[in-house]
Design a protein around this motif. Sequence first.
Motif, PDB file in Angstrom:
ATOM      1  N   MET A  37      43.196 -48.456  24.465  1.00  0.00           N
ATOM      2  CA  MET A  37      43.736 -49.509  25.315  1.00  0.00           C
ATOM      3  C   MET A  37      42.752 -49.826  26.442  1.00  0.00           C
ATOM      4  O   MET A  37      42.742 -49.193  27.488  1.00  0.00           O
ATOM      5  CB  MET A  37      45.106 -49.102  25.854  1.00  0.00           C
ATOM      6  N   ARG A  38      41.942 -50.840  26.210  1.00  0.00           N
ATOM      7  CA  ARG A  38      40.794 -51.106  27.070  1.00  0.00           C
ATOM      8  C   ARG A  38      41.163 -51.509  28.495  1.00  0.00           C
ATOM      9  O   ARG A  38      40.447 -51.190  29.440  1.00  0.00           O
ATOM     10  CB  ARG A  38      39.930 -52.185  26.436  1.00  0.00           C
ATOM     11  N   TYR A  39      42.262 -52.226  28.675  1.00  0.00           N
ATOM     12  CA  TYR A  39      42.585 -52.713  30.015  1.00  0.00           C
ATOM     13  C   TYR A  39      43.273 -51.660  30.880  1.00  0.00           C
ATOM     14  O   TYR A  39      43.468 -51.870  32.070  1.00  0.00           O
ATOM     15  CB  TYR A  39      43.435 -53.981  29.930  1.00  0.00           C
ATOM     16  N   ALA A  40      43.602 -50.518  30.284  1.00  0.00           N
ATOM     17  CA  ALA A  40      44.146 -49.403  31.058  1.00  0.00           C
ATOM     18  C   ALA A  40      43.041 -48.518  31.617  1.00  0.00           C
ATOM     19  O   ALA A  40      43.314 -47.531  32.297  1.00  0.00           O
ATOM     20  CB  ALA A  40      45.100 -48.574  30.199  1.00  0.00           C
ATOM     21  N   GLY A  41      41.801 -48.857  31.335  1.00  0.00           N
ATOM     22  CA  GLY A  41      40.643 -48.129  31.846  1.00  0.00           C
ATOM     23  C   GLY A  41      39.586 -49.108  32.315  1.00  0.00           C
ATOM     24  O   GLY A  41      39.825 -50.317  32.396  1.00  0.00           O
ATOM     25  N   ALA A  42      38.415 -48.610  32.603  1.00  0.00           N
ATOM     26  CA  ALA A  42      37.351 -49.451  33.151  1.00  0.00           C
ATOM     27  C   ALA A  42      36.443 -50.060  32.094  1.00  0.00           C
ATOM     28  O   ALA A  42      35.598 -50.894  32.433  1.00  0.00           O
ATOM     29  CB  ALA A  42      36.505 -48.639  34.136  1.00  0.00           C
ATOM     30  N   ARG A  43      36.611 -49.676  30.813  1.00  0.00           N
ATOM     31  CA  ARG A  43      35.727 -50.208  29.768  1.00  0.00           C
ATOM     32  C   ARG A  43      36.240 -51.566  29.283  1.00  0.00           C
ATOM     33  O   ARG A  43      36.790 -51.706  28.185  1.00  0.00           O
ATOM     34  CB  ARG A  43      35.621 -49.230  28.603  1.00  0.00           C
ATOM     35  N   ASN A  44      36.084 -52.558  30.130  1.00  0.00           N
ATOM     36  CA  ASN A  44      36.453 -53.930  29.782  1.00  0.00           C
ATOM     37  C   ASN A  44      35.607 -54.874  30.623  1.00  0.00           C
ATOM     38  O   ASN A  44      34.857 -54.433  31.500  1.00  0.00           O
ATOM     39  CB  ASN A  44      37.947 -54.174  29.991  1.00  0.00           C
ATOM     40  N   PHE A  45      35.709 -56.158  30.376  1.00  0.00           N
ATOM     41  CA  PHE A  45      34.810 -57.105  31.024  1.00  0.00           C
ATOM     42  C   PHE A  45      35.000 -57.201  32.533  1.00  0.00           C
ATOM     43  O   PHE A  45      34.112 -57.673  33.242  1.00  0.00           O
ATOM     44  CB  PHE A  45      34.934 -58.494  30.385  1.00  0.00           C
ATOM     45  N   THR A  46      36.148 -56.744  33.067  1.00  0.00           N
ATOM     46  CA  THR A  46      36.338 -56.744  34.517  1.00  0.00           C
ATOM     47  C   THR A  46      35.744 -55.504  35.169  1.00  0.00           C
ATOM     48  O   THR A  46      35.522 -55.485  36.376  1.00  0.00           O
ATOM     49  CB  THR A  46      37.828 -56.824  34.892  1.00  0.00           C
ATOM     50  N   GLY A  47      35.550 -54.442  34.407  1.00  0.00           N
ATOM     51  CA  GLY A  47      35.007 -53.212  34.937  1.00  0.00           C
ATOM     52  C   GLY A  47      35.991 -52.347  35.692  1.00  0.00           C
ATOM     53  O   GLY A  47      35.598 -51.412  36.389  1.00  0.00           O
ATOM     54  N   ALA A  48      37.299 -52.636  35.545  1.00  0.00           N
ATOM     55  CA  ALA A  48      38.310 -51.889  36.288  1.00  0.00           C
ATOM     56  C   ALA A  48      39.622 -51.895  35.516  1.00  0.00           C
ATOM     57  O   ALA A  48      39.820 -52.689  34.587  1.00  0.00           O
ATOM     58  CB  ALA A  48      38.518 -52.510  37.669  1.00  0.00           C
ATOM     59  N   VAL A  49      40.535 -50.986  35.894  1.00  0.00           N
ATOM     60  CA  VAL A  49      41.889 -51.019  35.338  1.00  0.00           C
ATOM     61  C   VAL A  49      42.522 -52.350  35.723  1.00  0.00           C
ATOM     62  O   VAL A  49      42.423 -52.803  36.870  1.00  0.00           O
ATOM     63  CB  VAL A  49      42.737 -49.852  35.874  1.00  0.00           C
ATOM     64  N   VAL A  50      43.186 -52.978  34.762  1.00  0.00           N
ATOM     65  CA  VAL A  50      43.744 -54.315  34.968  1.00  0.00           C
ATOM     66  C   VAL A  50      45.180 -54.210  35.473  1.00  0.00           C
ATOM     67  O   VAL A  50      45.927 -53.294  35.092  1.00  0.00           O
ATOM     68  CB  VAL A  50      43.658 -55.121  33.658  1.00  0.00           C
ATOM     69  N   ASP A  51      45.572 -55.161  36.303  1.00  0.00           N
ATOM     70  CA  ASP A  51      46.915 -55.182  36.885  1.00  0.00           C
ATOM     71  C   ASP A  51      47.989 -55.048  35.806  1.00  0.00           C
ATOM     72  O   ASP A  51      47.950 -55.758  34.792  1.00  0.00           O
ATOM     73  CB  ASP A  51      47.161 -56.490  37.641  1.00  0.00           C
ATOM     74  N   GLY A  52      48.944 -54.163  36.037  1.00  0.00           N
ATOM     75  CA  GLY A  52      50.080 -54.015  35.136  1.00  0.00           C
ATOM     76  C   GLY A  52      49.918 -52.951  34.073  1.00  0.00           C
ATOM     77  O   GLY A  52      50.901 -52.590  33.418  1.00  0.00           O
ATOM     78  N   TYR A  53      48.710 -52.413  33.909  1.00  0.00           N
ATOM     79  CA  TYR A  53      48.476 -51.375  32.901  1.00  0.00           C
ATOM     80  C   TYR A  53      48.611 -50.008  33.553  1.00  0.00           C
ATOM     81  O   TYR A  53      47.642 -49.402  34.006  1.00  0.00           O
ATOM     82  CB  TYR A  53      47.097 -51.556  32.254  1.00  0.00           C
ATOM     83  N   GLU A  54      49.845 -49.506  33.580  1.00  0.00           N
ATOM     84  CA  GLU A  54      50.122 -48.227  34.233  1.00  0.00           C
ATOM     85  C   GLU A  54      49.821 -47.040  33.325  1.00  0.00           C
ATOM     86  O   GLU A  54      49.555 -45.936  33.814  1.00  0.00           O
ATOM     87  CB  GLU A  54      51.587 -48.189  34.682  1.00  0.00           C
ATOM     88  N   GLU A  55      49.872 -47.255  32.013  1.00  0.00           N
ATOM     89  CA  GLU A  55      49.573 -46.197  31.040  1.00  0.00           C
ATOM     90  C   GLU A  55      48.813 -46.800  29.865  1.00  0.00           C
ATOM     91  O   GLU A  55      48.989 -47.983  29.548  1.00  0.00           O
ATOM     92  CB  GLU A  55      50.867 -45.556  30.526  1.00  0.00           C
ATOM     93  N   PRO A  56      47.969 -46.013  29.176  1.00  0.00           N
ATOM     94  CA  PRO A  56      47.217 -46.518  28.021  1.00  0.00           C
ATOM     95  C   PRO A  56      48.058 -46.499  26.745  1.00  0.00           C
ATOM     96  O   PRO A  56      47.782 -45.734  25.808  1.00  0.00           O
ATOM     97  CB  PRO A  56      46.035 -45.562  27.940  1.00  0.00           C
ATOM     98  N   VAL A  57      49.103 -47.327  26.714  1.00  0.00           N
ATOM     99  CA  VAL A  57      50.015 -47.347  25.573  1.00  0.00           C
ATOM    100  C   VAL A  57      50.145 -48.762  25.032  1.00  0.00           C
ATOM    101  O   VAL A  57      50.035 -49.745  25.771  1.00  0.00           O
ATOM    102  CB  VAL A  57      51.412 -46.799  25.943  1.00  0.00           C
ATOM    103  N   CYS A  87      47.860 -54.831  23.260  1.00  0.00           N
ATOM    104  CA  CYS A  87      49.095 -55.252  22.603  1.00  0.00           C
ATOM    105  C   CYS A  87      49.835 -56.186  23.562  1.00  0.00           C
ATOM    106  O   CYS A  87      49.291 -57.225  23.918  1.00  0.00           O
ATOM    107  CB  CYS A  87      49.918 -54.025  22.221  1.00  0.00           C
ATOM    108  N   TYR A  88      51.037 -55.824  23.992  1.00  0.00           N
ATOM    109  CA  TYR A  88      51.695 -56.612  25.028  1.00  0.00           C
ATOM    110  C   TYR A  88      50.835 -56.587  26.291  1.00  0.00           C
ATOM    111  O   TYR A  88      50.315 -55.549  26.684  1.00  0.00           O
ATOM    112  CB  TYR A  88      53.091 -56.049  25.322  1.00  0.00           C
ATOM    113  N   ARG A  89      50.708 -57.758  26.918  1.00  0.00           N
ATOM    114  CA  ARG A  89      49.899 -57.902  28.140  1.00  0.00           C
ATOM    115  C   ARG A  89      50.730 -58.592  29.212  1.00  0.00           C
ATOM    116  O   ARG A  89      51.173 -59.732  29.007  1.00  0.00           O
ATOM    117  CB  ARG A  89      48.656 -58.734  27.845  1.00  0.00           C
ATOM    118  N   PRO A  90      50.957 -57.964  30.360  1.00  0.00           N
ATOM    119  CA  PRO A  90      51.764 -58.608  31.403  1.00  0.00           C
ATOM    120  C   PRO A  90      51.099 -59.873  31.938  1.00  0.00           C
ATOM    121  O   PRO A  90      49.864 -59.980  31.950  1.00  0.00           O
ATOM    122  CB  PRO A  90      51.857 -57.546  32.507  1.00  0.00           C
ATOM    123  N   GLN A  91      51.911 -60.811  32.394  1.00  0.00           N
ATOM    124  CA  GLN A  91      51.375 -62.033  32.972  1.00  0.00           C
ATOM    125  C   GLN A  91      50.484 -61.734  34.177  1.00  0.00           C
ATOM    126  O   GLN A  91      49.484 -62.426  34.417  1.00  0.00           O
ATOM    127  CB  GLN A  91      52.514 -62.970  33.379  1.00  0.00           C
TER     128      GLN A  91
END
Length: 229
Positions: A37-57, A87-91
Motif C-alpha cells: 500500500m504505497r500511499y500509507a508509506g513514503a514510497r510514492n510520488f509525494t514522498g510522504a504518507v498521504v492524508d487518510g491512510y492510517e494503516e497499510p490495508v 484500493c479504496y482512497r479517501p477524498q
Amino acid sequence: MTAVAGVLAVLAAGPSGAAPPGFVALREVDPTVRQDMRYAGARNFTGAVVDGYEEPVCLLARPAAEALRRAQRGLLRRGYSLRVYDCYRPQRAVDQFVRWAREADGPADRERKAEFYPRVERDRLIPEGYIAEKSGHSRGSTVDVTLQGLASGRELDMGTAFDFFDPLSHTDAPGVTDAARANRRLLERVLAEEGFVNLPEEWWHFTYRPEAYPDAYFDFPVAVASVRP
C-alpha cells in the motif's frame, strides 16, 4: 490517478469514521493477495504518507474484493499472485494529490521526479490528466494492482513502475517490450474474466463493475476499524 466521471457526492465518514455497509478489508476475504500500500508509506510520488491512510490495508466494497479473490485463485495455480498498490482512497487523499500537483518542484524532489514523472513537469500533471480532483478509487470498487511471481516474490516486468506518469503507462503503449506487453495482457485478461475493466491510460488501474456505490465519493480513513462493526 485519472478520475471517473460521475455525479459528485462526497460523503463524510459515519460514526467513529465508519465505512458504509458492504466495505471489507481485502485480507479478510483473501489473505493471499499481496499488499504493497504505497500511499500509507513514503514510497510514492509525494514522498510522504498521504492524508487518510492510517494503516497499510486494502479496503474495498465486498463485490470487488470477492472478484479479486476469484482472480487470485486462478493465478495461484499458474504460479503468480496479485499485488495491490491501492484500493479504496479517501477524498482527502485525492485533495492532497491536487495540492501537491500545484506546488513547484524543489531540489529535494529530483529523485522522485526521475522515478515517477521524468518527462512531464509537475505543473502539467493536472492539465494532462495524470492527477484529477475526483477518483473512482473513492467509491471502493477500483484497485491499482500488478502481478508477482509466487516463488520469487518479485513483481513481473510491466514496462513501467506503478504511478509512472507517462504515455508508456498506457496499457497498449507501443514502446514497451514484448515481455511487458504480455504481462499486461495477462493481468488484464485475468481480471476481465472476473468483471474488472481496465483504464487504458494506466495498466495497473481496474474497476469492478457494476460498482456497489457508483455515485459516491467517500472520505472515511483507511484503517481496519473503518470496516469493523
